[in-house]
Write an enzyme that holds these catalytic residues in place. Structure first.
Site, PDB file in Angstrom:
ATOM      1  CG  HIS A  99      38.304  98.778  64.649  1.00  0.00           C
ATOM      2  ND1 HIS A  99      38.574  97.424  64.650  1.00  0.00           N
ATOM      3  CD2 HIS A  99      39.505  99.393  64.520  1.00  0.00           C
ATOM      4  CE1 HIS A  99      39.880  97.244  64.541  1.00  0.00           C
ATOM      5  NE2 HIS A  99      40.468  98.424  64.440  1.00  0.00           N
ATOM      6  CG  HIS A 101      41.678 103.408  63.223  1.00  0.00           C
ATOM      7  ND1 HIS A 101      42.343 103.328  64.438  1.00  0.00           N
ATOM      8  CD2 HIS A 101      41.655 102.147  62.725  1.00  0.00           C
ATOM      9  CE1 HIS A 101      42.718 102.067  64.642  1.00  0.00           C
ATOM     10  NE2 HIS A 101      42.315 101.336  63.620  1.00  0.00           N
TER      11      HIS A 101
HETATM   12  P1  AMP Z   1      43.559  97.955  64.439  1.00  0.00           P
HETATM   13  O1  AMP Z   1      45.056  97.873  64.320  1.00  0.00           O
HETATM   14  O2  AMP Z   1      42.909  98.636  63.264  1.00  0.00           O
HETATM   15  O3  AMP Z   1      42.947  96.627  64.786  1.00  0.00           O
HETATM   16  O4  AMP Z   1      43.315  98.962  65.636  1.00  0.00           O
HETATM   17  C1  AMP Z   1      42.996  98.563  66.938  1.00  0.00           C
HETATM   18  C2  AMP Z   1      42.991  99.806  67.784  1.00  0.00           C
HETATM   19  O5  AMP Z   1      42.285  99.550  68.981  1.00  0.00           O
HETATM   20  C3  AMP Z   1      44.387 100.310  68.182  1.00  0.00           C
HETATM   21  O6  AMP Z   1      44.574 101.632  67.700  1.00  0.00           O
HETATM   22  C4  AMP Z   1      44.357 100.247  69.716  1.00  0.00           C
HETATM   23  O7  AMP Z   1      45.035 101.320  70.318  1.00  0.00           O
HETATM   24  C5  AMP Z   1      42.874 100.293  70.004  1.00  0.00           C
HETATM   25  N1  AMP Z   1      42.458  99.678  71.260  1.00  0.00           N
HETATM   26  C6  AMP Z   1      42.790  98.443  71.716  1.00  0.00           C
HETATM   27  N2  AMP Z   1      42.192  98.203  72.893  1.00  0.00           N
HETATM   28  C7  AMP Z   1      41.460  99.298  73.200  1.00  0.00           C
HETATM   29  C8  AMP Z   1      40.625  99.682  74.289  1.00  0.00           C
HETATM   30  N3  AMP Z   1      40.402  98.851  75.332  1.00  0.00           N
HETATM   31  N4  AMP Z   1      40.034 100.904  74.251  1.00  0.00           N
HETATM   32  C9  AMP Z   1      40.244 101.724  73.216  1.00  0.00           C
HETATM   33  N5  AMP Z   1      41.018 101.438  72.161  1.00  0.00           N
HETATM   34  C10 AMP Z   1      41.629 100.251  72.144  1.00  0.00           C
END
Ligand code: AMP
Length: 142
Positions: A99, A101
């Site tokens: 993903h 950001h």
């Molecule tokens: P990373 O640290 O790059 O793996 O980022 C994961 C991101 O996913 C974090 O910013 C979380 O806040 C976000 N996240 C986790 N679960 C969900 C969810 N169910 N819906 C939307 N965002 C999420």
């Protein structure tokens, strides 16, 4: 293997504030936003990191990132945008499903921290560049 939380969003098993969807990608708001409008763009296929995507899928994600960034700019008028993409736990990746950001930024918001600049000795930079460039084009250079 358990499906990732993002695969469960793709499958409609858990809710998300969706922004955009096409055949290969999905964009939705981050539930714990670093700033107002913080959005995630994922590939629907559950692949862990940048190293696992085909060039075509990576291009599809990049296209969606730009489309969503333009829409965020139009809707929220941020002063800037950061694109952040974490690969591996050591790099801060929490969800092992690729993903990107998109983090809208406003002057002085301190929403994310910059890295600490180091010192790059010219000899060391030259040797590192040689070591990396020697591995370019290898399918299994991981
Ligand atoms: P990373 O640290 O790059 O793996 O980022 C994961 C991101 O996913 C974090 O910013 C979380 O806040 C976000 N996240 C986790 N679960 C969900 C969810 N169910 N819906 C939307 N965002 C999420």
């Amino acid at each position: 293997k358990m499906p990732s939380i993002f695969t469960r969003i793709v499958n409609g098993e858990i809710p998300a504030a969706k922004v955009y969807e096409d055949a290969q990608t999905l964009a939705f708001l981050d539930v714990s936003p670093a700033s107002r409008g913080h959005t995630l763009v994922i590939c629907k296929e559950e692949l862990p990191t940048l190293l696992d995507l085909s060039p075509d899928l990576l291009a599809a994600v990049a296209r969606t990132v730009q489309l969503v960034a333009r829409a965020i700019s139009a809707a929220l008028s941020p002063d800037g945008l950061n694109i952040v993409q974490n690969n591996g736990a050591a790099a801060g990746q929490v969800v092992p499903h690729y993903h990107v950001h998109i983090i809208p930024r406003w002057e002085g918001d301190r929403a994310i921290a910059h890295w600490r600049p180091g010192a790059g000795a010219p000899d060391e930079l030259r040797d590192l560049a040689a070591a990396i460039s020697a591995r370019m084009g290898e399918e299994d250079a991981v």
